[in-house]
Design an enzyme around this catalytic site. Structure first.
Site, PDB file in Angstrom:
ATOM      1  N   ASN A   1      -1.061   2.646  -0.160  1.00 53.34           N
ATOM      2  CA  ASN A   1      -0.759   2.616  -1.637  1.00 53.34           C
ATOM      3  C   ASN A   1      -1.601   2.966  -2.463  1.00 53.34           C
ATOM      4  O   ASN A   1      -2.617   2.095  -2.490  1.00 53.34           O
ATOM      5  CB  ASN A   1      -0.292   1.084  -1.811  1.00 53.34           C
ATOM      6  CG  ASN A   1      -0.039   0.909  -3.202  1.00 53.34           C
ATOM      7  OD1 ASN A   1       0.319   1.613  -4.091  1.00 53.34           O
ATOM      8  ND2 ASN A   1       0.112  -0.671  -3.342  1.00 53.34           N
TER       9      ASN A   1
ATOM     10  N   LYS B   1      -1.872   3.091  -5.680  1.00 54.25           N
ATOM     11  CA  LYS B   1      -1.897   2.242  -6.882  1.00 54.25           C
ATOM     12  C   LYS B   1      -2.202   3.301  -8.304  1.00 54.25           C
ATOM     13  O   LYS B   1      -1.441   4.526  -8.088  1.00 54.25           O
ATOM     14  CB  LYS B   1      -2.945   1.263  -7.074  1.00 54.25           C
ATOM     15  CG  LYS B   1      -2.773   0.297  -5.743  1.00 54.25           C
ATOM     16  CD  LYS B   1      -3.531  -0.803  -5.596  1.00 54.25           C
ATOM     17  CE  LYS B   1      -3.475  -1.593  -4.248  1.00 54.25           C
ATOM     18  NZ  LYS B   1      -4.060  -2.904  -4.226  1.00 54.25           N
TER      19      LYS B   1
ATOM     20  N   HIS C   1       5.494  -5.868  -4.669  1.00 55.47           N
ATOM     21  CA  HIS C   1       4.062  -5.554  -4.527  1.00 55.47           C
ATOM     22  C   HIS C   1       3.605  -6.826  -5.412  1.00 55.47           C
ATOM     23  O   HIS C   1       3.938  -7.000  -6.454  1.00 55.47           O
ATOM     24  CB  HIS C   1       3.241  -4.318  -4.600  1.00 55.47           C
ATOM     25  CG  HIS C   1       1.919  -4.407  -4.455  1.00 55.47           C
ATOM     26  ND1 HIS C   1       0.706  -4.842  -5.108  1.00 55.47           N
ATOM     27  CD2 HIS C   1       1.381  -3.779  -3.314  1.00 55.47           C
ATOM     28  CE1 HIS C   1      -0.365  -4.619  -4.422  1.00 55.47           C
ATOM     29  NE2 HIS C   1       0.088  -3.987  -3.082  1.00 55.47           N
TER      30      HIS C   1
ATOM     31  N   GLU D   1       0.877  -7.015  -7.079  1.00 56.16           N
ATOM     32  CA  GLU D   1       0.426  -6.732  -8.518  1.00 56.16           C
ATOM     33  C   GLU D   1       1.509  -6.299  -9.447  1.00 56.16           C
ATOM     34  O   GLU D   1       1.511  -6.863 -10.667  1.00 56.16           O
ATOM     35  CB  GLU D   1      -0.344  -5.445  -8.129  1.00 56.16           C
ATOM     36  CG  GLU D   1      -1.652  -5.881  -7.366  1.00 56.16           C
ATOM     37  CD  GLU D   1      -2.338  -4.476  -6.800  1.00 56.16           C
ATOM     38  OE1 GLU D   1      -1.976  -3.320  -7.029  1.00 56.16           O
ATOM     39  OE2 GLU D   1      -3.292  -4.856  -6.164  1.00 56.16           O
TER      40      GLU D   1
ATOM     41  N   GLU E   1       1.691  -9.470   2.914  1.00 54.88           N
ATOM     42  CA  GLU E   1       0.380  -9.188   2.098  1.00 54.88           C
ATOM     43  C   GLU E   1      -0.207 -10.311   1.555  1.00 54.88           C
ATOM     44  O   GLU E   1       0.159 -10.849   0.531  1.00 54.88           O
ATOM     45  CB  GLU E   1       0.707  -7.959   1.160  1.00 54.88           C
ATOM     46  CG  GLU E   1       1.160  -6.593   1.802  1.00 54.88           C
ATOM     47  CD  GLU E   1       0.415  -5.673   0.973  1.00 54.88           C
ATOM     48  OE1 GLU E   1      -0.098  -4.805   1.180  1.00 54.88           O
ATOM     49  OE2 GLU E   1       0.954  -5.578  -0.350  1.00 54.88           O
TER      50      GLU E   1
ATOM     51  N   GLY F   1      -7.350  -6.393  -1.818  1.00 58.04           N
ATOM     52  CA  GLY F   1      -8.321  -5.784  -2.754  1.00 58.04           C
ATOM     53  C   GLY F   1      -9.609  -6.784  -2.761  1.00 58.04           C
ATOM     54  O   GLY F   1     -10.692  -6.548  -3.719  1.00 58.04           O
TER      55      GLY F   1
ATOM     56  N   SER G   1      -6.679  -5.698   2.680  1.00 55.79           N
ATOM     57  CA  SER G   1      -8.088  -5.157   3.078  1.00 55.79           C
ATOM     58  C   SER G   1      -8.230  -4.848   4.583  1.00 55.79           C
ATOM     59  O   SER G   1      -9.066  -4.981   5.313  1.00 55.79           O
ATOM     60  CB  SER G   1      -9.079  -6.467   3.021  1.00 55.79           C
ATOM     61  OG  SER G   1      -9.141  -6.675   1.604  1.00 55.79           O
TER      62      SER G   1
HETATM   63  C1  PEP Z   1      -2.267  -3.385  -1.185  1.00 57.14           C
HETATM   64  O1  PEP Z   1      -2.439  -3.412  -2.459  1.00 57.14           O
HETATM   65  O2  PEP Z   1      -1.083  -3.268  -0.966  1.00 57.14           O
HETATM   66  C2  PEP Z   1      -3.329  -3.742  -0.225  1.00 57.14           C
HETATM   67  C3  PEP Z   1      -3.112  -3.807   1.037  1.00 57.14           C
HETATM   68  O3  PEP Z   1      -4.669  -3.323  -0.753  1.00 57.14           O
HETATM   69  P1  PEP Z   1      -6.115  -3.194  -0.057  1.00 57.14           P
HETATM   70  O4  PEP Z   1      -6.008  -2.551   1.178  1.00 57.14           O
HETATM   71  O5  PEP Z   1      -7.273  -2.797  -0.946  1.00 57.14           O
HETATM   72  O6  PEP Z   1      -6.391  -5.005   0.175  1.00 57.14           O
END
Ligand code: PEP
Length: 249
Positions: free
Chosen positions: A9, A11, A94, A96, A166, A172, A212
């Site tokens: 992703n 973003k 998601h 966000e 998630e 992040g 992460s």
């Molecule tokens: C995400 O935004 O779906 C995500 C998993 O981000 P990150 O790997 O940076 O934590």
């Protein structure tokens, strides 16, 4: 059918030239694998990414879509528009989008119904906040996120659903759920789906972990029996890191 998937992703990152450069690097470096590899660049670069990857194994997917077919929704994109440029998988829910764009279960439910109705595949994201985990409410919260958006669907819809658990506190932040925490939640998700539908649907649904995931922790996370792959944010922007994560699957 249950699959191994690694999805990036991107973003709101990478302009057109950077998108093409990263795709070229990924195309050159990604190993042959049975896993499905997906990337989700920004909207403005989707069409060119699809063209660039025409004969590639890498699938281009979208980060979001609106639930309406068309109309007065300034700034939005419909399922038909994605299908028109050759994209048939979309990320919905998601964290966000939930946090910064006020997307609640009701809106997400409309989006999922719209995407599935158009024959698209939905990668549905969900997961608890840190407070939920600290207070021990994480299982209940995850169950309600699934129930409110997915449990009113026809059983047949599940063949077009990919789940991405998630935990918000791991996105992040550099903080990852331990492989044991990921496995525990993924097993809980399958149990919840099995109770709401049946064990075949629960066994066959693909469940990704996101939060992460990096080259250094991917092998351990992916080794868990109910973890079918990952949704990758930050590490998907660096070709060598994403390739290493794909190798881990
Ligand atoms: C995400 O935004 O779906 C995500 C998993 O981000 P990150 O790997 O940076 O934590």
């Amino acid at each position: 059918m249950r699959a191994k998937i690694v999805a990036g992703n991107w973003k709101m990152n990478k302009n057109l030239a950077e998108t093409e450069a990263l795709l070229a690097e990924l195309s050159a470096k990604l190993p042959n694998t049975d896993a499905e590899i997906m990337v989700a660049p920004t909207y403005v670069n989707l069409a060119s990414a699809v063209r660039t990857l025409e004969s590639s194994k890498i699938e281009v997917i979208a980060q979001n879509m609106h639930y309406a077919e068309n109309g007065a929704f300034t700034g939005e994109i419909s399922a038909d528009m994605l299908l028109d440029i050759g994209i048939d998988t979309v990320i919905i829910g998601h964290s966000e989008r939930r946090a910064y764009f006020a997307e609640n279960d009701e809106i997400l439910s409309k989006k999922v119904i719209s995407a599935l109705g158009k024959g698209m595949r939905v990668m549905f994201c969900f997961g608890e906040e840190l407070e939920d985990r600290k207070s021990g409410n994480h299982f209940k919260l995850v169950e309600s996120q699934l129930k409110n958006v997915l449990f009113n669907l026809e059983p047949s819809a599940w063949s077009n659903i990919i789940l991405a658990y998630e935990p918000v506190w791991a996105i992040g932040t550099g903080e990852t759920a331990s492989p044991e925490q990921a496995q525990e939640m993924h097993a809980f998700i399958r149990k919840t789906i099995s109770e709401a539908f049946d064990s075949t649907i629960a066994t066959n649904v693909t469940i990704l972990y996101g939060g992460s995931v990096k080259p250094g922790n991917a092998v351990e996370i992916f080794s868990k029996p109910d973890v079918d792959g990952g949704l990758i944010g930050g590490a998907a922007l660096i070709a060598d890191d994403f390739v290493a994560i794909v190798k881990a699957i």
